[in-house]
Motif scaffolding. Structure first.
Motif, mmCIF file in Angstrom:
data_model
loop_
_atom_site.group_PDB
_atom_site.id
_atom_site.type_symbol
_atom_site.label_atom_id
_atom_site.label_comp_id
_atom_site.label_asym_id
_atom_site.label_seq_id
_atom_site.Cartn_x
_atom_site.Cartn_y
_atom_site.Cartn_z
ATOM 1 N N VAL A 69 0.844 -1.204 0.000
ATOM 2 C CA VAL A 69 0.000 0.000 0.000
ATOM 3 C C VAL A 69 0.874 1.245 0.000
ATOM 4 C CG1 VAL A 69 -1.671 1.337 1.359
ATOM 5 C CG2 VAL A 69 -1.974 -1.136 1.096
ATOM 6 N N LYS A 70 1.916 1.237 0.810
ATOM 7 C CA LYS A 70 2.836 2.386 0.887
ATOM 8 C C LYS A 70 3.582 2.578 -0.424
ATOM 9 C CE LYS A 70 6.624 4.278 3.666
ATOM 10 N NZ LYS A 70 7.547 4.040 4.810
ATOM 11 N N GLU A 71 4.020 1.477 -1.016
ATOM 12 C CA GLU A 71 4.764 1.530 -2.286
ATOM 13 C C GLU A 71 3.929 2.164 -3.395
ATOM 14 O OE1 GLU A 71 6.228 -1.708 -5.634
ATOM 15 O OE2 GLU A 71 6.088 -2.350 -3.543
ATOM 16 N N HIS A 72 2.645 1.846 -3.443
ATOM 17 C CA HIS A 72 1.778 2.377 -4.505
ATOM 18 C C HIS A 72 1.214 3.759 -4.172
ATOM 19 C CE1 HIS A 72 1.685 -0.959 -7.317
ATOM 20 N NE2 HIS A 72 1.513 -1.808 -6.322
ATOM 21 N N GLY A 73 1.370 4.195 -2.942
ATOM 22 C CA GLY A 73 0.904 5.524 -2.569
ATOM 23 C C GLY A 73 -0.601 5.677 -2.605
ATOM 24 N N ALA A 74 -1.306 4.661 -2.121
ATOM 25 C CA ALA A 74 -2.775 4.751 -2.090
ATOM 26 C C ALA A 74 -3.222 5.893 -1.179
ATOM 27 C CB ALA A 74 -3.366 3.430 -1.608
ATOM 28 N N GLU A 75 -4.213 6.646 -1.654
ATOM 29 C CA GLU A 75 -4.709 7.801 -0.891
ATOM 30 C C GLU A 75 -5.599 7.379 0.274
ATOM 31 O OE1 GLU A 75 -6.538 10.694 -3.568
ATOM 32 O OE2 GLU A 75 -5.343 9.823 -5.192
ATOM 33 N N ARG A 76 -6.315 6.294 0.089
ATOM 34 C CA ARG A 76 -7.246 5.843 1.117
ATOM 35 C C ARG A 76 -7.169 4.327 1.235
ATOM 36 N NH1 ARG A 76 -12.407 8.889 -1.585
ATOM 37 N NH2 ARG A 76 -11.507 10.989 -1.683
ATOM 38 N N LEU A 77 -7.352 3.842 2.463
ATOM 39 C CA LEU A 77 -7.341 2.404 2.725
ATOM 40 C C LEU A 77 -8.537 2.058 3.601
ATOM 41 C CD1 LEU A 77 -6.114 -0.492 3.048
ATOM 42 C CD2 LEU A 77 -4.719 0.438 4.914
ATOM 43 N N ARG A 78 -9.233 0.997 3.219
ATOM 44 C CA ARG A 78 -10.321 0.490 4.058
ATOM 45 C C ARG A 78 -10.099 -0.993 4.303
ATOM 46 N NH1 ARG A 78 -16.854 1.529 3.173
ATOM 47 N NH2 ARG A 78 -17.445 0.964 5.307
ATOM 48 N N PHE A 79 -10.196 -1.396 5.550
ATOM 49 C CA PHE A 79 -9.980 -2.785 5.958
ATOM 50 C C PHE A 79 -11.302 -3.315 6.509
ATOM 51 C CE2 PHE A 79 -6.692 -5.870 7.613
ATOM 52 C CZ PHE A 79 -7.574 -6.751 8.227
ATOM 53 N N VAL A 80 -11.823 -4.338 5.842
ATOM 54 C CA VAL A 80 -13.091 -4.924 6.258
ATOM 55 C C VAL A 80 -12.846 -6.358 6.721
ATOM 56 C CG1 VAL A 80 -15.289 -5.800 5.392
ATOM 57 C CG2 VAL A 80 -14.598 -3.454 4.881
ATOM 58 N N ALA A 81 -13.383 -6.677 7.888
ATOM 59 C CA ALA A 81 -13.257 -8.022 8.441
ATOM 60 C C ALA A 81 -14.629 -8.666 8.512
ATOM 61 C CB ALA A 81 -12.632 -7.962 9.832
ATOM 62 N N THR A 82 -14.658 -9.958 8.208
ATOM 63 C CA THR A 82 -15.954 -10.627 8.082
ATOM 64 C C THR A 82 -16.164 -11.684 9.161
ATOM 65 O OG1 THR A 82 -14.970 -12.010 6.360
ATOM 66 C CG2 THR A 82 -16.211 -10.087 5.649
ATOM 67 N N SER A 83 -16.738 -12.793 8.800
ATOM 68 C CA SER A 83 -17.374 -13.714 9.743
ATOM 69 C C SER A 83 -16.556 -14.107 10.969
ATOM 70 C CB SER A 83 -17.785 -14.982 8.986
ATOM 71 O OG SER A 83 -18.435 -15.870 9.838
ATOM 72 N N ALA A 84 -15.318 -14.564 10.796
ATOM 73 C CA ALA A 84 -14.561 -15.097 11.935
ATOM 74 C C ALA A 84 -14.369 -14.050 13.026
ATOM 75 C CB ALA A 84 -13.207 -15.607 11.470
ATOM 76 N N SER A 85 -14.045 -12.826 12.625
ATOM 77 C CA SER A 85 -13.774 -11.793 13.629
ATOM 78 C C SER A 85 -15.059 -11.214 14.216
ATOM 79 C CB SER A 85 -12.921 -10.676 13.030
ATOM 80 O OG SER A 85 -13.469 -10.212 11.831
ATOM 81 N N ARG A 86 -16.206 -11.476 13.577
ATOM 82 C CA ARG A 86 -17.494 -11.123 14.194
ATOM 83 C C ARG A 86 -17.780 -12.049 15.371
ATOM 84 N NH1 ARG A 86 -20.122 -10.612 9.090
ATOM 85 N NH2 ARG A 86 -20.972 -12.702 9.300
#
Length: 313
Positions: A69-86
C-alpha cells in the motif's frame, strides 16, 4: 482517478486490492491484487476464539500488505473483516494488531453490509449485458458464511447465513484435528442438512428463486471454474465471467468429495490452502443451484474486495 486500497479479511483468506478508480466511468484499474490463505477462523466455531497461530499468520500478511500500500501511494485504505472476527471473543486483540500495522481499524461489518459490497463488486461491470437476465442472485461462498443478494441495479434483499466452506469442514469433517480423507457419505449428508436448513433461512428474506442469473463469488466457486476448464494453473483472466453448467458443478463436487487429500492437492489449479475445504465449498454451490433450478453459474473474480474499493473511491 482516485488511488485506493481495500483489504478483505475473511475466515480463510485475506486479500488486498490497490486500484485506480474512476467513479464517472465505473472503471476500476487494478495495480495490485493478491490473496493469502491465513485461516483466521481456524477453530473459531469450536472455541469461540481466534487462535494465536491464526493471528500470527494474519498479522504477517498485514505487514506485507502495508508495504505494498505504501509503495503504490494509495490515498485511502479500508480494511473490512468478516465472519470469523465477528464471532470471536478475543476480537479486540485482532483489532489492535491490525491498527498497529496498517494504521486503520478493521471494520467488523455485518452480514448485510458484506452482502452489499459483494453485490456492488460483482455486478457493477455487468451493467448493459444483454445476455445476462435480471434479477441477479449474487452468492458469495466464504470460509465462515455465505451471502445471498438479489437485485437488479441495486440490492433488493440480502441475507448472510453460517455455511462457509471452513465452518462446514470443521463442523463435520474434522476429528481429533484430522480431516476425513475422503469424507463418509454420512458426513456429506450432515453437511447437506446444514446447507438445506441455511437455505430455508435465507429464503425467509431473500427471493432466491426469482433470480434469472446466478453469479458466484469467492475461492470455492473460482476454483470449480478452473477445474471445469482443466486449467494448467489458476488463471484469473480465464476464470472471470466464465460459465459453468449445473452438470459440470455436480460432476466436480462428486469428484472432490470422493477424492483423497493427495488427489485434490494434485489438481493443477488448486491453491494449497483450499485442499481440505473445497469439497464443502463445492457442495454449498451445488445445493444452491439445485434449490433455485440454475442451469449455470456465472463466475466472477470481482467481489466484496471490489465493492470495498468502490466504497472509498
Amino acid at each position: 482517478m482516485t488511488r485506493v486500497a481495500a483489504i478483505d479479511c475473511g475466515t480463510n483468506s485475506i486479500r488486498l486490492l490497490v486500484a485506480d478508480a474512476d467513479p464517472r466511468t465505473g472503471e476500476l484499474v487494478d495495480l495490485d491484487r493478491r490473496m493469502t490463505i491465513v485461516r483466521l477462523g481456524q477453530g473459531v466455531d469450536r472455541t469461540g476464539r481466534l487462535a494465536p497461530d491464526a493471528l500470527d499468520r494474519t498479522f504477517a500478511a498485514c505487514r506485507e500488505y502495508a508495504a505494498i500500500v505504501k509503495e503504490h501511494g494509495a490515498e485511502r485504505l479500508r480494511f473490512v473483516a468478516t465472519s470469523a472476527s465477528r464471532d470471536a471473543e478475543n476480537r479486540d486483540e485482532f483489532v489492535r494488531g491490525v491498527l498497529d500495522i496498517l494504521g486503520v481499524e478493521p471494520e467488523v461489518i455485518s452480514g448485510d453490509q458484506e452482502a452489499e459490497f459483494s453485490f456492488t463488486g460483482a455486478t457493477k461491470e455487468l451493467t448493459g449485458r444483454d445476455d445476462l437476465a435480471k434479477p441477479y442472485l449474487v452468492v458469495d461462498i466464504g470460509g465462515g458464511s455465505t451471502e445471498f443478494v438479489v437485485g437488479e441495479d441495486h440490492v433488493r434483499a440480502a441475507r448472510s447465513v453460517d455455511i462457509g466452506c471452513v465452518r462446514m469442514t470443521e463442523r463435520h469433517l474434522v476429528h481429533d484435528g484430522v480431516v476425513s480423507d475422503p469424507p463418509t457419505s454420512e458426513q456429506v449428508e450432515a453437511i447437506r442438512a446444514d446447507i438445506e436448513a441455511a437455505l430455508d433461512l435465507a429464503e425467509e428474506s431473500v427471493p432466491l428463486r426469482e433470480a434469472r442469473t446466478l453469479v458466484g463469488l469467492a475461492g470455492s466457486v473460482t476454483t470449480i471454474s478452473a477445474i471445469a476448464q482443466d486449467l494448467p494453473e489458476y488463471d484469473s483472466e480465464a476464470i472471470h465471467h466464465s460459465r459453468v453448467s449445473y452438470e459440470r458443478v455436480r460432476e466436480i463436487t462428486e469428484r472432490l468429495l470422493s477424492a483423497t487429500h493427495a488427489e485434490r492437492a494434485a489438481i493443477p489449479s488448486m491453491h494449497p490452502g483450499r485442499v481440505d475445504v473445497i469439497g464443502a465449498g463445492a457442495l454449498v454451490l451445488l445445493s444452491i443451484m439445485e434449490r433455485i433450478g440454475a442451469d449455470e453459474v456465472v463466475v466472477s473474480e470481482h467481489d466484496i474486495l471490489d465493492g470495498i474499493a468502490w466504497s472509498v473511491a
